[in-house]
Design a protein around this motif. Structure first.
Motif, short mmCIF file in Angstrom:
data_model
loop_
_atom_site.label_atom_id
_atom_site.label_comp_id
_atom_site.label_asym_id
_atom_site.label_seq_id
_atom_site.Cartn_x
_atom_site.Cartn_y
_atom_site.Cartn_z
N GLU A 118 26.24 -2.45 -10.64
CA GLU A 118 26.15 -2.53 -8.82
C GLU A 118 24.80 -3.40 -8.61
O GLU A 118 25.03 -4.31 -7.82
CB GLU A 118 26.34 -1.32 -8.20
CG GLU A 118 27.83 -0.68 -8.31
CD GLU A 118 28.73 -1.56 -7.49
OE1 GLU A 118 28.89 -1.54 -6.47
OE2 GLU A 118 29.54 -2.14 -8.36
N LEU A 119 23.73 -3.04 -9.12
CA LEU A 119 22.47 -3.77 -9.07
C LEU A 119 22.74 -5.12 -9.45
O LEU A 119 22.56 -6.20 -8.61
CB LEU A 119 21.36 -3.13 -9.67
CG LEU A 119 19.96 -3.92 -9.52
CD1 LEU A 119 19.68 -4.17 -7.86
CD2 LEU A 119 18.80 -3.31 -10.24
N ALA A 120 23.54 -5.54 -10.58
CA ALA A 120 23.82 -6.95 -11.21
C ALA A 120 24.56 -7.50 -10.12
O ALA A 120 24.40 -8.77 -9.89
CB ALA A 120 24.15 -6.81 -12.42
N ARG A 121 25.58 -6.87 -9.78
CA ARG A 121 26.65 -7.45 -8.88
C ARG A 121 26.26 -7.73 -7.38
O ARG A 121 26.48 -8.88 -7.01
CB ARG A 121 28.01 -6.54 -8.84
CG ARG A 121 29.03 -6.92 -8.01
CD ARG A 121 30.40 -6.18 -7.91
NE ARG A 121 31.15 -6.74 -7.10
CZ ARG A 121 32.10 -6.05 -6.43
NH1 ARG A 121 32.23 -4.83 -6.56
NH2 ARG A 121 33.00 -6.55 -5.72
N TRP A 122 25.28 -6.93 -6.92
CA TRP A 122 25.16 -7.30 -5.30
C TRP A 122 23.69 -7.62 -5.06
O TRP A 122 23.27 -8.12 -4.23
CB TRP A 122 25.05 -5.68 -4.76
CG TRP A 122 26.84 -5.50 -4.51
CD1 TRP A 122 27.44 -4.44 -5.29
CD2 TRP A 122 27.72 -6.02 -3.83
NE1 TRP A 122 28.76 -4.36 -5.00
CE2 TRP A 122 29.16 -5.17 -4.09
CE3 TRP A 122 27.91 -6.90 -2.96
CZ2 TRP A 122 30.27 -5.68 -3.62
CZ3 TRP A 122 28.78 -7.67 -2.22
CH2 TRP A 122 30.09 -6.63 -2.56
N GLY A 123 22.88 -7.75 -6.26
CA GLY A 123 21.32 -7.90 -6.06
C GLY A 123 21.20 -9.27 -5.56
O GLY A 123 20.49 -9.46 -4.64
N SER A 124 21.98 -10.27 -6.05
CA SER A 124 21.83 -11.70 -5.57
C SER A 124 22.48 -11.64 -4.21
O SER A 124 21.94 -12.72 -3.46
CB SER A 124 22.57 -12.73 -6.53
OG SER A 124 23.81 -12.32 -6.41
N VAL A 125 23.46 -11.04 -3.84
CA VAL A 125 24.13 -10.97 -2.54
C VAL A 125 22.96 -10.74 -1.45
O VAL A 125 22.76 -11.31 -0.27
CB VAL A 125 25.16 -10.31 -2.35
CG1 VAL A 125 25.75 -10.16 -0.91
CG2 VAL A 125 26.33 -10.86 -3.25
N VAL A 126 22.30 -9.50 -1.70
CA VAL A 126 21.13 -8.90 -0.97
C VAL A 126 20.02 -9.95 -0.74
O VAL A 126 19.73 -10.10 0.39
CB VAL A 126 20.81 -7.55 -1.31
CG1 VAL A 126 19.52 -7.12 -0.44
CG2 VAL A 126 22.03 -6.69 -1.35
N LYS A 127 19.68 -10.25 -1.77
CA LYS A 127 18.52 -11.47 -1.93
C LYS A 127 18.87 -12.59 -0.98
O LYS A 127 18.09 -13.18 -0.30
CB LYS A 127 18.05 -11.82 -3.39
CG LYS A 127 17.05 -12.60 -3.40
CD LYS A 127 16.53 -12.74 -4.84
CE LYS A 127 15.26 -13.40 -4.92
NZ LYS A 127 14.99 -13.31 -6.15
N ALA A 128 20.16 -12.90 -1.19
CA ALA A 128 20.46 -14.28 -0.38
C ALA A 128 20.50 -14.00 1.06
O ALA A 128 20.54 -15.01 1.91
CB ALA A 128 21.86 -14.87 -0.98
N SER A 129 20.68 -12.79 1.39
CA SER A 129 20.97 -12.45 2.80
C SER A 129 19.64 -12.53 3.53
O SER A 129 19.39 -12.57 4.83
CB SER A 129 21.59 -11.12 2.88
OG SER A 129 20.82 -10.07 2.70
N GLY A 130 18.58 -12.29 2.72
CA GLY A 130 17.16 -12.17 3.36
C GLY A 130 16.76 -10.87 4.00
O GLY A 130 15.80 -10.63 4.28
N TYR A 131 17.65 -10.03 3.31
CA TYR A 131 17.28 -8.52 3.69
C TYR A 131 16.00 -8.24 2.99
O TYR A 131 15.86 -8.26 1.90
CB TYR A 131 18.45 -7.54 3.32
CG TYR A 131 18.16 -6.18 3.57
CD1 TYR A 131 18.05 -5.66 4.78
CD2 TYR A 131 17.72 -5.22 2.52
CE1 TYR A 131 17.75 -4.29 5.29
CE2 TYR A 131 17.45 -4.01 2.66
CZ TYR A 131 17.59 -3.46 3.78
OH TYR A 131 17.27 -2.21 4.10
N VAL A 132 15.11 -7.39 3.70
CA VAL A 132 13.77 -6.89 3.24
C VAL A 132 13.66 -5.59 3.75
O VAL A 132 13.85 -5.24 4.80
CB VAL A 132 12.75 -7.86 3.79
CG1 VAL A 132 11.30 -7.16 3.01
CG2 VAL A 132 12.82 -9.13 3.34
#
Length: 104
Positions: free
Chosen positions: A88-102
């Motif tokens: 799940e980290l591999a799948r969603w990590g880039s999505v979360v990063k692209a969203s700008g969420y901190v």
């Protein structure tokens, strides 16, 4: 309801197809409730707790309460949970990063 994001039809909505069934296999998400323990816990204690949780999840009363919350009771081993978390980290990590969420 058009479809579910689950990988298989759910027990509480068996007539509702999954997005994969209607041609959108990329539309999948799974909600998970998991039990974690502190780092450094002994393997023996980890195994003992895992077996206790597995036993609880097979209890008909527990299963019914979980189903009433709209979820399905399905346990796993500590190794399976670790593999799931990593995928799940591999799948969603880039999505979360692209969203700008901190996280705060």
């Amino acid at each position: 309801m058009l479809a579910t994001l689950t990988t298989a039809r759910t027990a509480d909505l068996p007539e509702v197809p999954t997005f994969t069934e209607i041609g959108h296999p990329q539309m999948q998400a799974t909600g998970v409730v998991a039990m974690f323990a502190p780092a450094g816990m002994t393997p023996a204690l980890t195994e003992r707790l895992s077996k206790a949780v597995q036993a609880a999840l097979t209890d008909p009363g527990v299963k019914e309460k979980i189903l009433k919350m709209g979820m399905e009771a399905r346990g796993s081993t500590p190794q399976e949970l670790d593999a799931f978390d990593r995928s799940e980290l591999a799948r969603w990590g880039s999505v979360v990063k692209a969203s700008g969420y901190v996280p705060e």
